[in-house]
Design a protein around this motif. Structure first.
Motif, PDB file in Angstrom:
ATOM      1  N   ASP A 161       0.847  -1.193   0.000  1.00  0.00           N
ATOM      2  CA  ASP A 161       0.000   0.000   0.000  1.00  0.00           C
ATOM      3  C   ASP A 161       0.885   1.247   0.000  1.00  0.00           C
ATOM      4  N   ILE A 162       0.647   2.155  -0.924  1.00  0.00           N
ATOM      5  CA  ILE A 162       1.460   3.367  -1.019  1.00  0.00           C
ATOM      6  C   ILE A 162       1.302   4.245   0.213  1.00  0.00           C
ATOM      7  N   LEU A 163       0.221   4.069   0.970  1.00  0.00           N
ATOM      8  CA  LEU A 163      -0.014   4.873   2.163  1.00  0.00           C
ATOM      9  C   LEU A 163       0.534   4.225   3.428  1.00  0.00           C
ATOM     10  N   SER A 164       1.171   3.060   3.299  1.00  0.00           N
ATOM     11  CA  SER A 164       1.640   2.323   4.469  1.00  0.00           C
ATOM     12  C   SER A 164       2.984   2.853   4.954  1.00  0.00           C
ATOM     13  N   GLU A 165       3.335   2.487   6.191  1.00  0.00           N
ATOM     14  CA  GLU A 165       4.644   2.848   6.726  1.00  0.00           C
ATOM     15  C   GLU A 165       5.753   2.126   5.972  1.00  0.00           C
ATOM     16  N   ALA A 166       5.448   0.917   5.457  1.00  0.00           N
ATOM     17  CA  ALA A 166       6.449   0.188   4.680  1.00  0.00           C
ATOM     18  C   ALA A 166       6.843   0.977   3.434  1.00  0.00           C
ATOM     19  N   ALA A 167       5.868   1.640   2.819  1.00  0.00           N
ATOM     20  CA  ALA A 167       6.176   2.457   1.641  1.00  0.00           C
ATOM     21  C   ALA A 167       7.087   3.621   2.020  1.00  0.00           C
ATOM     22  N   GLU A 168       6.832   4.239   3.174  1.00  0.00           N
ATOM     23  CA  GLU A 168       7.691   5.335   3.634  1.00  0.00           C
ATOM     24  C   GLU A 168       9.113   4.854   3.866  1.00  0.00           C
ATOM     25  N   ASP A 169       9.259   3.617   4.358  1.00  0.00           N
ATOM     26  CA  ASP A 169      10.583   3.082   4.651  1.00  0.00           C
ATOM     27  C   ASP A 169      11.323   2.665   3.390  1.00  0.00           C
ATOM     28  N   ARG A 170      10.624   2.058   2.439  1.00  0.00           N
ATOM     29  CA  ARG A 170      11.286   1.442   1.296  1.00  0.00           C
ATOM     30  C   ARG A 170      11.341   2.331   0.066  1.00  0.00           C
ATOM     31  N   LEU A 171      10.420   3.270  -0.044  1.00  0.00           N
ATOM     32  CA  LEU A 171      10.427   4.177  -1.191  1.00  0.00           C
ATOM     33  C   LEU A 171      11.039   5.516  -0.791  1.00  0.00           C
ATOM     34  N   GLU A 172      11.988   5.979  -1.574  1.00  0.00           N
ATOM     35  CA  GLU A 172      12.561   7.303  -1.335  1.00  0.00           C
ATOM     36  C   GLU A 172      11.611   8.345  -1.920  1.00  0.00           C
ATOM     37  N   PHE A 173      10.623   8.771  -1.116  1.00  0.00           N
ATOM     38  CA  PHE A 173       9.625   9.707  -1.625  1.00  0.00           C
ATOM     39  C   PHE A 173      10.262  10.984  -2.164  1.00  0.00           C
ATOM     40  N   VAL A 174      11.437  11.327  -1.614  1.00  0.00           N
ATOM     41  CA  VAL A 174      12.090  12.561  -2.047  1.00  0.00           C
ATOM     42  C   VAL A 174      12.507  12.473  -3.510  1.00  0.00           C
ATOM     43  N   SER A 175      12.593  11.253  -4.071  1.00  0.00           N
ATOM     44  CA  SER A 175      12.988  11.090  -5.467  1.00  0.00           C
ATOM     45  C   SER A 175      11.837  11.305  -6.440  1.00  0.00           C
ATOM     46  N   TYR A 176      10.642  11.457  -5.914  1.00  0.00           N
ATOM     47  CA  TYR A 176       9.464  11.554  -6.777  1.00  0.00           C
ATOM     48  C   TYR A 176       8.736  12.878  -6.536  1.00  0.00           C
ATOM     49  N   GLY A 177       8.202  13.439  -7.629  1.00  0.00           N
ATOM     50  CA  GLY A 177       7.515  14.709  -7.509  1.00  0.00           C
ATOM     51  C   GLY A 177       6.071  14.684  -7.965  1.00  0.00           C
ATOM     52  N   THR A 178       5.634  13.538  -8.528  1.00  0.00           N
ATOM     53  CA  THR A 178       4.284  13.442  -9.076  1.00  0.00           C
ATOM     54  C   THR A 178       3.690  12.083  -8.734  1.00  0.00           C
ATOM     55  N   VAL A 179       2.388  12.067  -8.463  1.00  0.00           N
ATOM     56  CA  VAL A 179       1.671  10.829  -8.165  1.00  0.00           C
ATOM     57  C   VAL A 179       0.501  10.692  -9.128  1.00  0.00           C
ATOM     58  N   VAL A 180       0.341   9.490  -9.686  1.00  0.00           N
ATOM     59  CA  VAL A 180      -0.804   9.183 -10.544  1.00  0.00           C
ATOM     60  C   VAL A 180      -1.548   8.007  -9.925  1.00  0.00           C
ATOM     61  N   ALA A 181      -2.754   8.229  -9.430  1.00  0.00           N
ATOM     62  CA  ALA A 181      -3.570   7.170  -8.837  1.00  0.00           C
ATOM     63  C   ALA A 181      -4.412   6.542  -9.940  1.00  0.00           C
ATOM     64  N   ALA A 182      -4.122   5.273 -10.269  1.00  0.00           N
ATOM     65  CA  ALA A 182      -4.752   4.652 -11.431  1.00  0.00           C
ATOM     66  C   ALA A 182      -5.122   3.195 -11.156  1.00  0.00           C
ATOM     67  N   THR A 183      -5.627   2.899  -9.973  1.00  0.00           N
ATOM     68  CA  THR A 183      -6.074   1.535  -9.685  1.00  0.00           C
ATOM     69  C   THR A 183      -7.496   1.357 -10.212  1.00  0.00           C
ATOM     70  N   ASP A 184      -8.018   0.113 -10.089  1.00  0.00           N
ATOM     71  CA  ASP A 184      -9.394  -0.149 -10.511  1.00  0.00           C
ATOM     72  C   ASP A 184     -10.399   0.147  -9.406  1.00  0.00           C
ATOM     73  N   ASN A 185      -9.930   0.760  -8.308  1.00  0.00           N
ATOM     74  CA  ASN A 185     -10.793   1.120  -7.185  1.00  0.00           C
ATOM     75  C   ASN A 185     -10.854   2.640  -7.094  1.00  0.00           C
ATOM     76  N   ASP A 186     -11.967   3.219  -7.538  1.00  0.00           N
ATOM     77  CA  ASP A 186     -12.084   4.680  -7.571  1.00  0.00           C
ATOM     78  C   ASP A 186     -11.964   5.310  -6.193  1.00  0.00           C
ATOM     79  N   ALA A 187     -12.539   4.660  -5.185  1.00  0.00           N
ATOM     80  CA  ALA A 187     -12.478   5.208  -3.827  1.00  0.00           C
ATOM     81  C   ALA A 187     -11.038   5.237  -3.325  1.00  0.00           C
ATOM     82  N   TYR A 188     -10.286   4.175  -3.628  1.00  0.00           N
ATOM     83  CA  TYR A 188      -8.887   4.134  -3.194  1.00  0.00           C
ATOM     84  C   TYR A 188      -8.071   5.191  -3.931  1.00  0.00           C
ATOM     85  N   ASN A 189      -8.320   5.387  -5.217  1.00  0.00           N
ATOM     86  CA  ASN A 189      -7.628   6.442  -5.958  1.00  0.00           C
ATOM     87  C   ASN A 189      -7.859   7.807  -5.317  1.00  0.00           C
TER      88      ASN A 189
END
Length: 619
Positions: free
Chosen positions: A456-484
């Motif tokens: 899950d991109i919103l999880s603490e694991a994502a904060e630990d494993r993904l260097e968010f500072v390397s990214y400047g844009t987010v595209v929410a494109a799952t098949d779940n509109d509510a989650y997007n």
């Protein structure tokens, strides 16, 4: 005309308005010019203060100046503590412990030696000022980290050290001052020691009790949602005032402990509280810097000689690097990260504010060179702010310790359409990662060589494993509109609302299913749903990347591809901008167009290719 107006003095209201305008204006201008905000704030304060004489804090604000700065520093430190979640510390924990428990005493000793042998001041003043110099300034570190986009571990080391050592430095100065006062007055040493111990103990207890009380009250809904921030502010100020009454500057320790306790209490409303505090801190940091710079007296600086330059050089080139490198001996951290932390030691608001206070106290009890503490502190802050403001980002890039040189894109959702978009971004040299909680949905992306993250991109694991500072844009494109919508809404404050996108929701044109503008992200492309985009992919539509040149302009491209749908532009610097359906844009040369083409477009183009067209137009 009033006497006050005739004398050129500003009313307190106008003074506060000027400070706010200069502080926030400097930060905005720094963002536009991509310059260090701290440098511009320092420059703005000096210009309106000692240079032009438009604003004099002592004259225009008077007795409110000191308590205002004290409260602002307390709130800044509390907000810093509020960001220090032990879980987020992860692999930097050992380094932080060393920098606090070993680095603080070593820094005190090294700074004292630099002051005595470099600035030429006596041991008593050097010991007091050396304690204050333990601090590295969260008011400076936070804007610098935001600008430099450091990798996670060195950023954590610098941030935690700055927050934790700030109250420690203030208390070290208190301890040294108590010793100096005993030597220069009739004060009993035992009484002074007891006062110091009681003050620290009370500050610690107050910080823990306040943090525990706030956490318990918020969790059990003893405080309504709309009153949580006011209650938090009130308890913060009360905690600071009580501790500071017993032992001056111990309030900084109390509010820091309070913030750390709340940060690790897993409060449901923690994110909202932290964001509000961050906004308040931006205002306070800029305001305090303007006040301190405007309050500078050139006459005080005139008392300094070449010894001041030698002192600054010793601190930057010897004391700071030696302290950090010795403290981190044996810690499993790459040497280049240790080196970056060792050569990065900007000082800030706390140093100037506390140094000015103790300089006056030393002079009051008969220590002659106590009057030099304030000017030396300001010179050190100005030198380190300017130096690190301009060098931290390039040095970090040289050491390979920044996020990607080009801010990348996080695509949430592992569909065939997401993978095709990610491949196009890779071809345009834009860093990209595709995330999805379902491992199987990322199979196509992995096969295509696209970086992926399972979870899950919103999880603490994502904060630990993904260097968010390397990214400047987010595209929410799952098949779940509510989650997007959830992803776009949650990440918008961090990435910026103009940098968070999501696919159009099913039935979004229905009044029953429409959402307020505060929820979700921006739409882009031809604003189709994921279901519609999948249909296009099945019919043979595909992504294409085309670079414009002086010879092959946007008009030429549009003429040859009238049915193409533009999704994004990538400029020559690598910055990406997603495009909405109604955007009127006309990019120039060296811009890459990321678009979707209908089936047959490439075949019809191949027959018309001429030698002057870009290579990437051929199939």
């Amino acid at each position: 005309m009033s006497v006050e107006a005739a004398s050129g003095a500003l009313s307190p209201v106008m003074a506060f308005a000027l400070v706010g305008a200069l502080g926030v204006g400097s930060q905005w201008l720094a963002w536009r010019l991509r310059m260090p905000a701290i440098v511009l704030m320092l420059l703005a304060g000096i210009i309106v203060g000692p240079v032009l004489g438009v604003f004099d804090p002592q004259r225009d604000i008077g007795n409110l100046l000191s308590p205002m700065i004290a409260i602002a520093v307390a709130i800044i430190l509390f907000e810093g503590g509020l960001t220090l979640n032990f879980h987020s510390l992860s692999d930097a924990a050992a380094g932080v412990r060393r920098l606090v428990f070993i680095g603080a005493p070593l820094g005190w000793l090294a700074s004292t030696l630099a002051l005595h042998y470099g600035a030429g001041i006596g041991w008593e003043t050097a010991a007091v000022f050396g304690g204050i110099m333990i601090v590295t300034g969260p008011t400076v570190i936070a804007p610098l980290l935001r600008q430099a986009r450091l990798a996670k571990r060195p950023a954590n080391l610098l941030q935690w050290e700055a927050i934790l050592n700030d109250p420690i430095g203030a208390l070290a100065a208190v301890l040294a001052f108590e010793v100096v006062m005993v030597r220069n007055t009739a004060t009993d040493a035992g009484t002074a020691t007891m006062d110091f111990v009681v003050g620290i103990g009370l500050a610690t207890v107050l910080g823990v009790v306040a943090g525990y009380g706030i956490a318990r009250a918020f969790k059990r809904a003893y405080v309504p949602e709309y009153m949580k921030v006011p209650v938090l502010f009130t308890v913060l100020l009360l905690t600071f005032a009580l501790a500071d009454t017993v032992l001056h500057e111990s309030g900084l320790l109390a509010v820091t402990i309070m913030g750390i306790w709340i940060a690790n209490a897993n409060l449901p409303s923690y994110t909202e509280l932290r964001r509000f505090k961050e906004h308040a801190t931006v205002l306070l940091v800029s305001g305090v810097f303007i006040l301190l710079a405007a309050n500078l007296e050139f006459e005080a600086l005139a008392r300094l000689d070449w010894h001041a330059a030698l002192f600054v050089a010793l601190v930057i080139l010897v004391a700071r690097p030696a302290t950090v490198l010795i403290s981190l001996i044996g810690v499993d951290i790459p040497f280049k990260e240790k080196l970056l932390v060792a050569i990065t030691g900007p000082r800030g608001v706390v140093l100037v504010a506390v140094a000015g206070l103790f300089g006056e106290r030393l002079a009051a009890i008969g220590v002659e060179d106590g009057a030099l503490v304030g000017p030396l502190a300001f010179v050190l802050v100005a030198a380190t702010v300017v130096l690190h403001g301009f060098t931290l980002a390039p040095v970090a890039r040289w050491l390979g310790l920044t996020g990607a040189g080009v801010p990348g894109v996080i695509i949430v959702g592992g569909s065939t359409w997401s993978t095709a978009l990610a491949e196009a971004l890779k071809k345009a040299s834009v860093p990209v990662v595709v995330t999805d909680p379902n491992h199987a949905k990322l199979r196509t992306a992995r096969s295509a060589g696209v970086p992926t993250f399972t979870g899950d991109i919103l999880s603490e694991a994502a904060e630990d494993r993904l260097e968010f500072v390397s990214y400047g844009t987010v595209v929410a494109a799952t098949d779940n509109d509510a989650y997007n919508t959830l992803v776009a809404t949650d990440l918008a404050p961090e990435f910026g609302r103009d940098r968070v996108y999501q696919l159009v929701r099913e039935k979004s044109d229905s009044a029953r299913h429409s959402l307020p503008a505060t929820l979700g992200g921006k739409h882009f492309g031809d604003e189709k749903t994921l279901h519609e985009l999948r249909d296009l992919m099945r019919k043979g539509w595909l992504f294409r990347v085309t670079r414009l040149t002086e010879e092959f302009t946007f008009d030429d491209w549009r003429q040859k591809r009238p049915n193409a749908v533009i999704y994004a532009f990538v400029n020559a610097a690598g910055d990406i901008r997603f495009v909405r359906k109604d955007d009127q844009v006309k990019p120039g040369p060296d811009v890459q167009i990321i678009s979707m083409l209908p089936p047959g477009s490439l075949e019809s183009e191949a027959a018309k290719v001429t030698p002057n067209l870009p290579d990437d137009l051929t199939p």
